[in-house]
Design an enzyme around this catalytic site. Structure first.
Site, short mmCIF file in Angstrom:
data_model
loop_
_atom_site.label_atom_id
_atom_site.label_comp_id
_atom_site.label_asym_id
_atom_site.label_seq_id
_atom_site.Cartn_x
_atom_site.Cartn_y
_atom_site.Cartn_z
N SER A 119 34.04 -99.02 84.07
CA SER A 119 34.60 -97.66 84.51
C SER A 119 34.24 -97.51 86.20
O SER A 119 34.85 -96.72 86.69
CB SER A 119 33.85 -96.51 83.79
OG SER A 119 34.55 -96.54 82.28
N GLU A 152 44.22 -99.19 86.26
CA GLU A 152 43.60 -99.57 87.73
C GLU A 152 43.15 -100.85 87.85
O GLU A 152 42.70 -101.40 87.05
CB GLU A 152 42.51 -98.73 87.99
CG GLU A 152 42.73 -97.41 88.71
CD GLU A 152 41.28 -96.76 89.00
OE1 GLU A 152 40.23 -96.67 88.08
OE2 GLU A 152 41.11 -95.89 90.07
N ASN A 190 37.57 -92.24 88.36
CA ASN A 190 36.24 -91.95 88.02
C ASN A 190 35.52 -91.27 89.29
O ASN A 190 34.75 -90.47 89.23
CB ASN A 190 35.51 -92.74 87.43
CG ASN A 190 35.89 -93.21 85.82
OD1 ASN A 190 36.12 -91.95 85.31
ND2 ASN A 190 35.74 -94.27 85.47
N1 CAA Z 1 43.76 -93.32 70.03
C1 CAA Z 1 45.06 -93.68 69.96
N2 CAA Z 1 46.06 -92.79 70.09
C2 CAA Z 1 45.73 -91.54 70.21
C3 CAA Z 1 44.40 -91.15 69.98
C4 CAA Z 1 43.54 -92.16 69.89
N3 CAA Z 1 42.08 -91.76 70.12
N4 CAA Z 1 44.54 -89.69 70.22
C5 CAA Z 1 45.85 -89.24 70.19
N5 CAA Z 1 46.61 -90.35 70.11
C6 CAA Z 1 48.09 -90.52 70.13
C7 CAA Z 1 48.56 -89.75 69.08
O1 CAA Z 1 48.70 -90.80 67.81
C8 CAA Z 1 49.83 -89.22 69.48
O2 CAA Z 1 50.79 -90.45 69.30
P1 CAA Z 1 52.44 -90.12 69.23
O3 CAA Z 1 52.98 -89.16 70.42
O4 CAA Z 1 52.80 -91.63 69.34
O5 CAA Z 1 52.60 -89.53 67.76
C9 CAA Z 1 49.88 -88.80 70.82
O6 CAA Z 1 48.40 -89.49 70.95
C10 CAA Z 1 49.58 -87.50 70.94
O7 CAA Z 1 48.45 -86.88 70.09
P2 CAA Z 1 48.26 -85.72 69.56
O8 CAA Z 1 49.67 -85.01 69.40
O9 CAA Z 1 47.44 -85.70 68.19
O10 CAA Z 1 47.36 -84.91 70.54
P3 CAA Z 1 47.56 -84.37 71.74
O11 CAA Z 1 48.96 -83.86 72.23
O12 CAA Z 1 46.40 -83.33 72.25
O13 CAA Z 1 47.18 -85.64 73.01
C11 CAA Z 1 45.80 -86.87 74.20
C12 CAA Z 1 46.04 -86.21 72.66
C13 CAA Z 1 46.55 -87.98 74.63
C14 CAA Z 1 44.37 -87.64 73.85
C15 CAA Z 1 45.67 -85.72 75.20
O14 CAA Z 1 44.71 -84.74 74.61
C16 CAA Z 1 45.19 -86.32 76.63
O15 CAA Z 1 46.01 -86.75 77.27
N6 CAA Z 1 43.91 -86.11 76.81
C17 CAA Z 1 43.34 -86.37 77.97
C18 CAA Z 1 43.01 -87.78 78.18
C19 CAA Z 1 42.44 -88.47 79.43
O16 CAA Z 1 42.37 -87.75 80.37
N7 CAA Z 1 41.95 -89.75 79.28
C20 CAA Z 1 41.51 -90.32 80.29
C21 CAA Z 1 40.00 -90.56 80.28
S1 CAA Z 1 39.03 -91.06 81.71
C22 CAA Z 1 39.13 -92.75 81.35
O17 CAA Z 1 39.85 -93.01 80.34
C23 CAA Z 1 38.63 -93.39 82.50
C24 CAA Z 1 37.15 -93.65 82.39
O18 CAA Z 1 36.78 -94.80 82.79
C25 CAA Z 1 36.15 -92.84 81.68
P1 NAD Z 2 31.82 -98.32 72.99
O1 NAD Z 2 30.13 -97.74 72.99
O2 NAD Z 2 32.80 -97.49 72.32
O3 NAD Z 2 32.02 -99.74 72.56
C1 NAD Z 2 31.26 -100.65 73.28
C2 NAD Z 2 31.19 -101.96 72.06
O4 NAD Z 2 30.76 -103.20 72.78
C3 NAD Z 2 30.25 -101.68 70.97
O5 NAD Z 2 30.96 -101.73 69.44
C4 NAD Z 2 29.11 -102.69 71.23
O6 NAD Z 2 28.80 -103.37 69.68
C5 NAD Z 2 29.89 -103.85 71.92
N1 NAD Z 2 28.89 -104.70 72.43
C6 NAD Z 2 27.96 -104.38 73.23
N2 NAD Z 2 27.06 -105.44 73.89
C7 NAD Z 2 28.18 -106.36 73.54
C8 NAD Z 2 28.03 -107.92 73.78
N3 NAD Z 2 26.94 -108.43 74.43
N4 NAD Z 2 28.92 -108.61 73.05
C9 NAD Z 2 29.73 -108.31 72.22
N5 NAD Z 2 30.12 -106.95 72.25
C10 NAD Z 2 29.16 -105.83 72.63
O7 NAD Z 2 32.05 -97.89 74.53
P2 NAD Z 2 33.55 -97.82 75.06
O8 NAD Z 2 33.87 -96.43 75.25
O9 NAD Z 2 34.68 -98.62 74.37
O10 NAD Z 2 33.37 -98.49 76.65
C11 NAD Z 2 33.60 -99.81 76.71
C12 NAD Z 2 33.93 -100.04 78.30
O11 NAD Z 2 34.86 -99.60 78.69
C13 NAD Z 2 32.47 -99.53 79.35
O12 NAD Z 2 32.39 -100.35 80.25
C14 NAD Z 2 33.19 -98.02 79.54
O13 NAD Z 2 32.71 -97.81 80.93
C15 NAD Z 2 34.78 -98.48 79.76
N6 NAD Z 2 35.60 -97.53 79.64
C16 NAD Z 2 35.30 -96.35 78.87
C17 NAD Z 2 36.23 -95.45 78.79
C18 NAD Z 2 35.93 -94.43 77.71
O14 NAD Z 2 36.87 -93.27 77.99
N7 NAD Z 2 35.12 -94.29 76.91
C19 NAD Z 2 37.32 -95.38 79.53
C20 NAD Z 2 37.76 -96.64 80.49
C21 NAD Z 2 36.81 -97.64 80.58
#
Ligand code: CAA
Ligand code: NAD
Length: 283
Positions: A119, A152, A190
């Site tokens: 991330s 990305e 991020n």
């Molecule tokens: N895994 C897989 N599919 C999922 C899911 C999950 N955890 N949660 C929901 N879905 C799917 C559902 O099955 C549904 O699919 P269909 O349209 O094919 O039926 C669809 O998503 C919509 O789901 P819902 O109607 O149940 O719920 P919703 O309309 O509230 O949408 C959401 C759920 C798509 C998660 C929506 O709330 C959303 O877009 N949230 C924001 C997500 C976001 O910002 N993501 C980026 C996070 S940051 C990141 O990822 C980067 C990082 O490095 C941290």
């Molecule tokens: P998570 O905690 O759900 O899963 C991590 C998994 O990696 C666990 O099942 C753990 O057992 C396994 N693991 C740890 N060390 C390992 C190793 N040495 N070999 C094999 N498996 C190992 O974490 P996550 O949320 O899936 O995040 C995973 C990566 O994706 C991180 O780098 C995170 O920053 C990135 N990411 C997370 C998100 C998010 O929304 N959570 C979004 C984009 C990117």
């Protein structure tokens, strides 16, 4: 470059989603986790999501069976030896990722591309621990992977154009939209998202509003699909804290200091949805 066989390392919420989209796009996929239970959970989660797609008429039963049969599980990194691409999605920790990349560099085929779903961690530093830095790249999927359209693609300073192009093409094959980004802390996604989440946590920490009210303001006032605290719980509070620390250290700017309440929750093991408790409780 022809990519047909892929290994995804880490079967958590991201790794399982990444493995699912590769399998649905027709690739042979090995899902790896060091922990057998996590691997089993990852694979059964993929099956459940695919079966739900069949119920909703978004996939035929035959497609589901074919896609699922392209997936296999493994707990050893050596299984990467016949793969063309490896995507690492283990915990957001530099030491752990470097260890995985050192090992992968030894066991993966010489032509294989090694991608990381990090991330925020520097791809350039991860590439530098291998003897093939030109074949290392960031492939940053968004959560939930099967739903979100963006990937990305982050170029380390050493990444070759050939590697970039292969990953860009692969992203399009997954029906996702690639965006090219240079390797700076937090990339684009991020660097912008996480300070907003951190600020939402400060708003709760300072008693300005409850988590529910902060989320309502952002959902109804700004049309965000999830409020920032629900989203933080969904991402994982440990991951949010790691990212803020990378931004803070990487830019040396106090505006990125992680909120003490975020640190406290992570220390308590309140990691959000995956641990059952974060800003909200989950059954
Ligand atoms: N895994 C897989 N599919 C999922 C899911 C999950 N955890 N949660 C929901 N879905 C799917 C559902 O099955 C549904 O699919 P269909 O349209 O094919 O039926 C669809 O998503 C919509 O789901 P819902 O109607 O149940 O719920 P919703 O309309 O509230 O949408 C959401 C759920 C798509 C998660 C929506 O709330 C959303 O877009 N949230 C924001 C997500 C976001 O910002 N993501 C980026 C996070 S940051 C990141 O990822 C980067 C990082 O490095 C941290
Ligand atoms: P998570 O905690 O759900 O899963 C991590 C998994 O990696 C666990 O099942 C753990 O057992 C396994 N693991 C740890 N060390 C390992 C190793 N040495 N070999 C094999 N498996 C190992 O974490 P996550 O949320 O899936 O995040 C995973 C990566 O994706 C991180 O780098 C995170 O920053 C990135 N990411 C997370 C998100 C998010 O929304 N959570 C979004 C984009 C990117």
């Amino acid at each position: 470059m022809n990519i047909e066989r892929v290994m995804v390392i880490g079967a958590g919420q991201m790794g399982a989603g990444i493995a699912q989209v590769f399998a649905q796009a027709g690739l042979q996929v090995k899902l790896n986790d060091m922990n057998q239970e996590a691997l089993d959970r990852g694979l059964s989660g993929i099956e459940k999501r695919m079966l739900r797609a069949v119920e909703k008429g978004k996939m035929t039963e035959e497609e589901q069976k074919e896609s699922y049969s392209r997936l296999s599980g493994t707990t050893t990194l050596e299984a990467a030896s016949d793969c063309d691409l490896v995507v690492e999605a283990v915990v957001e920790n530099m030491e752990v990722k470097e260890k995985v990349f050192r090992k992968l560099d030894e066991v993966a085929a010489p032509h294989a591309i090694l991608a990381t779903n990090t991330s925020s961690l520097p791809i350039t530093e991860i590439a530098a621990v291998t003897k093939r830095p030109d074949q290392v790249i960031g492939m940053h999927f968004m959560n939930p992977v099967p739903v979100m359209k963006l990937v990305e693609i982050i170029r380390a300073i050493q990444t070759s154009d050939e590697t970039y192009q292969a990953i860009e093409e692969m992203t399009k094959k997954l029906s996702k939209t690639p965006v090219e980004v240079e390797d700076f802390p937090g990339f684009v996604s991020n660097r912008i998202l996480m300070p907003m989440i951190n600020e939402a946590i400060y708003t709760v920490y300072e008693g300005v509003a409850t988590p529910e009210d902060v989320d309502t303001v952002m959902k109804l006032g700004m049309n965000h699909p999830m409020g920032p605290l629900t989203l933080a719980d969904f991402i994982g509070l440990d991951t949010c804290l790691y990212i803020m620390e990378v931004l803070h250290e990487g830019f040396g700017d106090s505006k990125y200091r992680p909120c003490p309440l975020l640190r406290k929750y992570v220390k308590a093991g309140w990691l959000g949805k995956k641990s059952g408790r974060g800003f909200y409780s989950y059954e």
